[in-house]
Design a protein around this motif. Structure first.
Motif, mmCIF file in Angstrom:
data_model
loop_
_atom_site.group_PDB
_atom_site.id
_atom_site.type_symbol
_atom_site.label_atom_id
_atom_site.label_comp_id
_atom_site.label_asym_id
_atom_site.label_seq_id
_atom_site.Cartn_x
_atom_site.Cartn_y
_atom_site.Cartn_z
ATOM 1 N N GLY A 297 0.792 -1.222 0.000
ATOM 2 C CA GLY A 297 0.000 0.000 0.000
ATOM 3 C C GLY A 297 0.823 1.269 0.000
ATOM 4 O O GLY A 297 0.316 2.341 0.324
ATOM 5 N N LEU A 298 2.108 1.166 -0.367
ATOM 6 C CA LEU A 298 2.962 2.357 -0.419
ATOM 7 C C LEU A 298 2.835 3.018 -1.786
ATOM 8 O O LEU A 298 2.472 2.374 -2.771
ATOM 9 C CB LEU A 298 4.422 1.971 -0.178
ATOM 10 N N SER A 299 3.155 4.287 -1.855
ATOM 11 C CA SER A 299 3.163 4.987 -3.143
ATOM 12 C C SER A 299 4.259 6.045 -3.130
ATOM 13 O O SER A 299 4.688 6.501 -2.074
ATOM 14 C CB SER A 299 1.803 5.632 -3.429
ATOM 15 N N SER A 300 4.699 6.400 -4.326
ATOM 16 C CA SER A 300 5.702 7.450 -4.474
ATOM 17 C C SER A 300 5.384 8.236 -5.740
ATOM 18 O O SER A 300 4.861 7.697 -6.710
ATOM 19 C CB SER A 300 7.115 6.871 -4.540
ATOM 20 N N THR A 301 5.693 9.514 -5.705
ATOM 21 C CA THR A 301 5.473 10.384 -6.857
ATOM 22 C C THR A 301 6.796 10.602 -7.571
ATOM 23 O O THR A 301 7.782 10.992 -6.948
ATOM 24 C CB THR A 301 4.876 11.726 -6.418
ATOM 25 N N VAL A 302 6.805 10.318 -8.859
ATOM 26 C CA VAL A 302 8.008 10.489 -9.661
ATOM 27 C C VAL A 302 8.172 11.970 -9.972
ATOM 28 O O VAL A 302 7.248 12.617 -10.469
ATOM 29 C CB VAL A 302 7.918 9.664 -10.965
ATOM 30 N N GLY B 183 7.581 11.414 -14.968
ATOM 31 C CA GLY B 183 7.448 12.592 -14.118
ATOM 32 C C GLY B 183 5.999 12.929 -13.842
ATOM 33 O O GLY B 183 5.169 12.956 -14.753
ATOM 34 N N GLY B 184 5.684 13.140 -12.569
ATOM 35 C CA GLY B 184 4.323 13.464 -12.165
ATOM 36 C C GLY B 184 3.451 12.252 -11.885
ATOM 37 O O GLY B 184 2.384 12.373 -11.305
ATOM 38 N N ALA B 185 3.883 11.077 -12.294
ATOM 39 C CA ALA B 185 3.092 9.857 -12.065
ATOM 40 C C ALA B 185 3.229 9.410 -10.615
ATOM 41 O O ALA B 185 4.261 9.634 -9.972
ATOM 42 C CB ALA B 185 3.546 8.743 -12.993
ATOM 43 N N THR B 186 2.193 8.778 -10.096
ATOM 44 C CA THR B 186 2.240 8.167 -8.776
ATOM 45 C C THR B 186 2.362 6.671 -8.966
ATOM 46 O O THR B 186 1.527 6.054 -9.641
ATOM 47 C CB THR B 186 0.978 8.505 -7.963
ATOM 48 N N LEU B 187 3.412 6.102 -8.398
ATOM 49 C CA LEU B 187 3.642 4.661 -8.487
ATOM 50 C C LEU B 187 3.217 4.013 -7.178
ATOM 51 O O LEU B 187 3.488 4.536 -6.102
ATOM 52 C CB LEU B 187 5.120 4.379 -8.761
ATOM 53 N N HIS B 188 2.554 2.859 -7.282
ATOM 54 C CA HIS B 188 2.071 2.124 -6.110
ATOM 55 C C HIS B 188 2.940 0.884 -5.917
ATOM 56 O O HIS B 188 3.308 0.220 -6.887
ATOM 57 C CB HIS B 188 0.601 1.759 -6.284
ATOM 58 N N HIS B 189 3.250 0.589 -4.649
ATOM 59 C CA HIS B 189 4.188 -0.485 -4.327
ATOM 60 C C HIS B 189 3.573 -1.422 -3.291
ATOM 61 O O HIS B 189 3.060 -0.976 -2.268
ATOM 62 C CB HIS B 189 5.487 0.082 -3.759
#
Length: 125
Positions: free
Chosen positions: A47-52, A58-64
């Motif tokens: 349920g983690l996420s990071s914004t590139v 760039g600008g995308a949110t990646l879910h981990h």
């Protein structure tokens, strides 16, 4: 072969806190020595996420999911205990501790055990 028992059985014990203390008791099921086997512990969070920030994403949110947040090993079977320092932002409800045994000669993972952290945390604040 199919239906045969695993060569090793694991019992995972977890003491809540930070550091989280974990130990594994390993029992061989076929009486064969396991000198090449080592135990590893990992705390994984989903349920983690990071914004590139830049680049083609760039600008995308990646879910981990299943992101390792703490790790220990390799440890001999007869010394399979670890203290795992947990990140302050770790969410126990989204996390689990995993212990696995790997044969260092062949690379084969011979057994895995998993326990959700929500099932092994203190009720104290």
């Amino acid at each position: 072969g199919a239906g045969s028992a695993a060569p090793i059985q694991l019992t995972l014990r977890v003491l809540p806190g930070n550091p989280l203390r974990a130990s594994v008791q390993a029992t061989t099921t076929n009486g064969v020595g396991r000198a090449d086997d080592r135990v590893y512990f990992a705390v994984a969070e989903s349920g983690l996420s990071s914004t590139v920030q830049a680049g083609e994403n760039g600008g995308a949110t990646l879910h981990h999911d299943h992101t390792v947040r703490a790790f220990s090993g390799p440890l001999p079977l007869d010394q399979a205990h670890a203290s795992l320092r947990l990140p302050q932002d770790l969410k126990p409800a989204n996390s689990a501790i995993v212990a696995f045994v790997q044969n260092t000669r062949t690379g084969a993972v011979v057994q895995v055990v998993r326990q959700p952290l929500a099932h092994c945390t203190d009720s104290a604040p």
